[in-house]
Each structure stands twice: as structure tokens, then as C-alpha cells.
Motif scaffolding. Sequence first.
Motif, mmCIF file in Angstrom:
data_model
loop_
_atom_site.group_PDB
_atom_site.id
_atom_site.type_symbol
_atom_site.label_atom_id
_atom_site.label_comp_id
_atom_site.label_asym_id
_atom_site.label_seq_id
_atom_site.Cartn_x
_atom_site.Cartn_y
_atom_site.Cartn_z
ATOM 1 N N VAL A 55 -2.221 9.763 -4.783
ATOM 2 C CA VAL A 55 -3.105 8.598 -4.820
ATOM 3 C C VAL A 55 -2.605 7.555 -3.834
ATOM 4 O O VAL A 55 -1.455 7.599 -3.372
ATOM 5 N N VAL A 56 -3.486 6.629 -3.498
ATOM 6 C CA VAL A 56 -3.126 5.450 -2.708
ATOM 7 C C VAL A 56 -3.168 4.259 -3.662
ATOM 8 O O VAL A 56 -4.208 3.964 -4.249
ATOM 9 N N VAL A 58 0.874 -1.169 0.000
ATOM 10 C CA VAL A 58 0.000 0.000 0.000
ATOM 11 C C VAL A 58 0.911 1.219 0.000
ATOM 12 O O VAL A 58 1.698 1.404 0.933
ATOM 13 N N ILE A 59 0.820 2.043 -1.042
ATOM 14 C CA ILE A 59 1.754 3.160 -1.212
ATOM 15 C C ILE A 59 0.979 4.452 -1.453
ATOM 16 O O ILE A 59 0.066 4.487 -2.277
ATOM 17 N N HIS A 60 1.370 5.511 -0.753
ATOM 18 C CA HIS A 60 0.895 6.861 -1.051
ATOM 19 C C HIS A 60 1.920 7.484 -1.988
ATOM 20 O O HIS A 60 3.104 7.585 -1.639
ATOM 21 N N ARG A 61 1.477 7.891 -3.166
ATOM 22 C CA ARG A 61 2.454 8.336 -4.164
ATOM 23 C C ARG A 61 1.860 9.358 -5.120
ATOM 24 O O ARG A 61 0.640 9.576 -5.166
ATOM 25 N N THR A 62 2.774 9.974 -5.874
ATOM 26 C CA THR A 62 2.357 10.852 -6.968
ATOM 27 C C THR A 62 1.829 9.978 -8.095
ATOM 28 O O THR A 62 2.482 8.995 -8.473
ATOM 29 N N GLN A 121 -7.350 11.769 -1.164
ATOM 30 C CA GLN A 121 -8.328 12.572 -0.429
ATOM 31 C C GLN A 121 -9.613 11.807 -0.153
ATOM 32 O O GLN A 121 -10.405 12.197 0.714
ATOM 33 N N LEU A 122 -9.843 10.691 -0.856
ATOM 34 C CA LEU A 122 -11.041 9.879 -0.621
ATOM 35 C C LEU A 122 -10.830 8.886 0.513
ATOM 36 O O LEU A 122 -11.656 8.784 1.424
ATOM 37 N N VAL A 123 -9.723 8.123 0.465
ATOM 38 C CA VAL A 123 -9.530 7.034 1.429
ATOM 39 C C VAL A 123 -8.545 7.387 2.544
ATOM 40 O O VAL A 123 -8.453 6.663 3.541
#
Length: 238
Positions: free
Chosen positions: A124-125, A103-107, A148-150
Motif C-alpha cells: 500500500v501507499v 508518503v511511504i510504500h509499505r506492507t 497497484q492503483l496509485v
Amino acid sequence: MRDPAYQKVVFGLLEQIRNGMLLPGDKLKGEIQLAAELGVSRSTLREGLRLLQEAGYLQIKNGVGSFVRLPDGLIQNRLTTLESVGKMIERAGFQADSICRSVIHRTPEPGWRTALELSNEEKVVEILRERRADLHTVAVSLTIFPEQLVHDGFDQGISGSIFENLEHRFDRVVHYAVTRILAPNPNSTQDKRIIEQLNSPTVLLEQLHFDSNDVPVFLSLDYILTQEMKLTIRRERI
């Protein structure tokens, strides 16, 4: 010599299975209705169903009904119906599960940003999961959500249906998806990484999911092993 009447049952139902009108897991109509539709007696219908069962196309459960299956064990999905990969696996009679690999938060990639209608600053996630049927890998899924959603809601992984998670945890309901069937791009770093991991012929199912207001909710990229799963769509002449 005329063909035995029961062949009308065999050929009629096989045609519906092969053109995607009947999918694995579908329950056949009751004997009276099915016999009337096929123009045969109930005894003739039973003989045809018995032959289809012996050939591996039906599973007959006493007191419950007759259910479609495929003798080659392929997992089949009618693309006119929006359902998860897990549901596709379960409909084929297998136990579905998944392993969350990352699970990565990234551009986002430029194409993802455009599809999800994100600003230049939004992230995005990205969730990478291995999808399995009876503990056997059949696909790898890459799911991309607007951060911003999850937020951090999936940072510990995800279990169950994405549709249900979105509805119950984030109050977002998916109403439809725009789907493309693609060949993985060997020049894409992402596609190449997953192709090498699967080491098997693969097709890419790309789906952009929308809510009832036509707002994109998430993007899914399912890399499907073609020797394990079969995608079908019924096309009608107009």
C-alpha cells in the motif's frame, strides 16, 4: 404572555442547526419561502434572523443571502454527506490547507489488507497529512491506497481533493464510504504516535471508500481534534 412571534424564527432555525439539518456554510432559503415555512411575516422573519446574526449563528451577506455559522467556531460535518476534511473546513468558513508529512510504500497492516481486499504480496501507499484551518491544526489524516492503483503518483505529496485526484489522474470515482467513529486505541503503536503528536482529545473517523462496483478504493483514518471539529448525524425513528 405569548412569546414574541420572532422567537418562532429563532427557535425553529436553532433546532435545525443543532440537529444537523443546517450546517455551517449552508445558505438559508429565500425570505418568502422561509417565512411561509415558519408561519411568520417577512418583517418577523427579518427580526429573528437579525437576532441569530447577533448571536453568531448567521452571517448575512447583503444581496447574496444568509449563511449558517457556529458561534464557537467549531467545524461541523453531517456524516450522511460524504465529503473531504478540507471541504468540511471550507464549509465552516475557514481557509483549508494540509501539510504532507510522509508518503511511504509499505506492507499493509492485516486489517488494511482485509479491508482493501489485497493479496499477500500487494503493498500500500500510506500518506500522512496534517489538516489545518486558518493555519491551525484540526486533524491528522492517514490515507491508505493500494499501491497497484496509485503506483508512485503521490510520491511527491498530494494537493487538492483526494476524490478529484482519483477521478482525474487514476480514473476511479468514489461513490460511497462505510464509516466508523472510534476512540483511538492507546495500545496501537500507530494511534499512540498520532495521539501524542496532537496532544489533545481526539476521535478517529475510519472510512472505507468504494466505487460504483462495490470495489474498495482507499481507506482513510482521520484523527480529529474534538475541541476543533464536531461530527453530527441525524437519526430518525422507524
